[in-house]
Design a protein around this motif. Structure first.
Motif, short mmCIF file in Angstrom:
data_model
loop_
_atom_site.label_atom_id
_atom_site.label_comp_id
_atom_site.label_asym_id
_atom_site.label_seq_id
_atom_site.Cartn_x
_atom_site.Cartn_y
_atom_site.Cartn_z
N VAL A 163 4.94 -15.07 26.29
CA VAL A 163 6.00 -14.15 26.11
C VAL A 163 6.91 -14.49 24.89
N LEU A 164 7.26 -15.52 24.73
CA LEU A 164 8.06 -15.88 23.56
C LEU A 164 7.66 -15.56 22.17
N VAL A 165 6.08 -15.57 22.27
CA VAL A 165 5.69 -14.95 20.68
C VAL A 165 5.83 -13.46 20.76
N ALA A 166 5.70 -12.87 21.72
CA ALA A 166 5.98 -11.35 21.77
C ALA A 166 7.28 -11.11 21.40
N LEU A 167 8.34 -11.71 21.92
CA LEU A 167 9.69 -11.47 21.71
C LEU A 167 10.16 -11.80 20.19
N LEU A 168 9.41 -12.73 19.76
CA LEU A 168 9.85 -13.04 18.10
C LEU A 168 9.09 -12.07 17.18
N VAL A 169 7.92 -12.03 17.46
CA VAL A 169 7.18 -11.32 16.38
C VAL A 169 7.30 -9.61 16.60
N LEU A 170 7.66 -9.00 17.69
CA LEU A 170 7.78 -7.55 17.88
C LEU A 170 8.68 -7.04 16.97
N PRO A 171 9.86 -7.60 16.81
CA PRO A 171 10.97 -6.93 15.73
C PRO A 171 10.40 -7.05 14.38
N LEU A 172 9.81 -7.86 14.04
CA LEU A 172 8.89 -8.05 12.74
C LEU A 172 7.89 -7.26 12.34
N TYR A 173 7.27 -6.77 13.45
CA TYR A 173 6.19 -5.79 13.54
C TYR A 173 6.67 -4.32 13.41
N ILE A 174 7.77 -4.05 13.65
CA ILE A 174 8.24 -2.70 13.85
C ILE A 174 8.21 -1.96 12.39
N PRO A 175 8.42 -2.37 11.32
CA PRO A 175 8.34 -2.06 9.82
C PRO A 175 6.76 -1.55 9.63
N VAL A 176 5.95 -2.50 9.96
CA VAL A 176 4.61 -2.37 9.55
C VAL A 176 3.99 -1.07 10.63
N LEU A 177 4.45 -0.91 11.91
CA LEU A 177 4.22 -0.03 12.82
C LEU A 177 4.53 1.43 12.09
N ILE A 178 5.89 1.34 11.57
CA ILE A 178 6.60 2.69 11.30
C ILE A 178 5.97 3.02 9.90
N PHE A 179 5.61 2.56 8.89
CA PHE A 179 5.02 2.67 7.88
C PHE A 179 3.23 3.05 7.78
N GLY A 180 2.78 2.24 8.61
CA GLY A 180 1.38 2.51 8.92
C GLY A 180 1.16 3.76 9.33
N ALA A 181 1.83 4.07 10.55
CA ALA A 181 1.58 5.34 11.09
C ALA A 181 2.32 6.54 10.59
N GLY A 182 3.29 6.16 9.99
CA GLY A 182 3.76 7.31 9.01
C GLY A 182 2.97 7.80 7.82
N ALA A 183 2.07 6.83 7.22
CA ALA A 183 1.19 7.38 6.31
C ALA A 183 0.13 8.17 6.69
N VAL A 184 -0.21 8.06 8.17
CA VAL A 184 -1.03 9.10 8.74
C VAL A 184 -0.52 10.42 8.96
N THR A 185 0.90 10.18 9.58
CA THR A 185 1.60 11.41 9.73
C THR A 185 1.80 12.27 8.51
N ALA A 186 2.32 11.26 7.47
CA ALA A 186 2.60 12.08 6.17
C ALA A 186 1.29 12.65 5.64
N SER A 187 0.12 12.15 5.75
CA SER A 187 -1.07 13.07 5.31
C SER A 187 -1.36 14.01 5.96
N ALA A 188 -1.19 14.13 7.25
CA ALA A 188 -1.33 15.19 8.32
C ALA A 188 -0.48 16.28 8.00
N ALA A 189 0.62 16.04 7.34
CA ALA A 189 1.65 17.25 7.08
C ALA A 189 1.75 17.57 5.64
N GLY A 190 0.74 16.92 5.15
CA GLY A 190 0.39 17.29 3.46
C GLY A 190 1.30 16.86 2.41
N LEU A 191 2.05 15.75 2.90
CA LEU A 191 3.05 15.31 2.00
C LEU A 191 2.46 14.15 1.15
N GLY A 192 1.21 13.57 1.51
CA GLY A 192 0.71 12.28 0.94
C GLY A 192 1.03 11.15 1.48
#
Length: 224
Positions: A163-192
């Motif tokens: 549980v402590l691992v999850a609490l520690l690393v989840l905030p640090l994972y958020i930028p990876v999640l945002i930009f990783g998923a955002g790259a796919v979303t941008a590609s779908a929208a034709g933005l590159g």
């Protein structure tokens, strides 16, 4: 035996131990497949909706799947005293952590990258979007393992460490999640997708340089 041979031996050892604990490896893969496959059943089969939510769903499923095995990254070696011997060996602790983190990614991250294109089909993603999704996971899942190694080292030997691992690393994972998923979303929208993928790649470079040193410092503190 030179340093490279010791490092390869450590990597081979962790992979062999993981192969003997096949149930642990399978649980990570099954969780990823089940979590991603059940979501379309819950929201319906509307293609437009599935395409819109696919990047976030697949990335969150990959993130949570990777976290399932973080608690075992150093725990087994700590329990049998192997980790203390590694700390005392001539091999730098940084190289030991790199070997263990790479083994963790090969076991828990690479299979998700391989399965992502298949799961992307059930969300009606196009070929280009599936390619961007695969590349983003290929760049992003090593970051999850590298950051996760810091959390696993900090919580080593602590009761309720998972549980402590999850609490520690989840905030640090958020930028990876945002930009990783955002790259796919941008590609779908034709933005590159170049901007999102470049940011994930930059996070991989920074994590590869600094995360092993942070994990080594945390391990030394935990073992004192």
């Amino acid at each position: 035996m030179n340093g490279q041979s010791i490092w390869l031996s450590l990597l081979r050892r962790d992979l062999l131990l993981a192969a003997r604990r096949s149930a642990d490896v399978a649980s990570v893969i099954f969780f990823f497949v089940i979590a991603a496959s059940l979501f379309p059943l819950g929201v319906g089969a509307e293609p437009a909706m599935l395409r819109a939510v696919a990047p976030g769903v697949l990335w969150v499923a990959a993130l949570l799947s990777t976290m399932l095995s973080l608690g075992r990254l150093f725990a087994a070696d700590h329990l049998d005293g192997t980790l203390e011997q590694m700390l005392l060996s001539p091999q730098p602790l940084i190289m030991t952590i790199i070997a263990k983190t790479l083994a963790h990614w090969l076991i828990s991250g690479l299979p998700l990258v391989v399965l992502a294109p298949v799961l992307g089909l059930q969300f009606d993603l196009s070929g280009r979007e599936i390619l961007v999704l695969t590349v983003s996971l290929l760049l992003g899942t090593p970051v999850l393992s590298l950051i996760g190694s810091i959390g696993a080292a900090l919580t080593l030997g602590v009761r309720g460490g998972g549980v402590l691992v999850a609490l520690l690393v989840l905030p640090l994972y958020i930028p990876v999640l945002i930009f990783g998923a955002g790259a796919v979303t941008a590609s779908a929208a034709g933005l590159g997708a170049q901007a999102g993928l470049s940011l994930v790649g930059a996070m991989l470079a920074v994590s590869a340089v600094f995360a092993p040193y942070a994990a080594a410092a945390a391990l030394r503190i935990a073992l004192e």
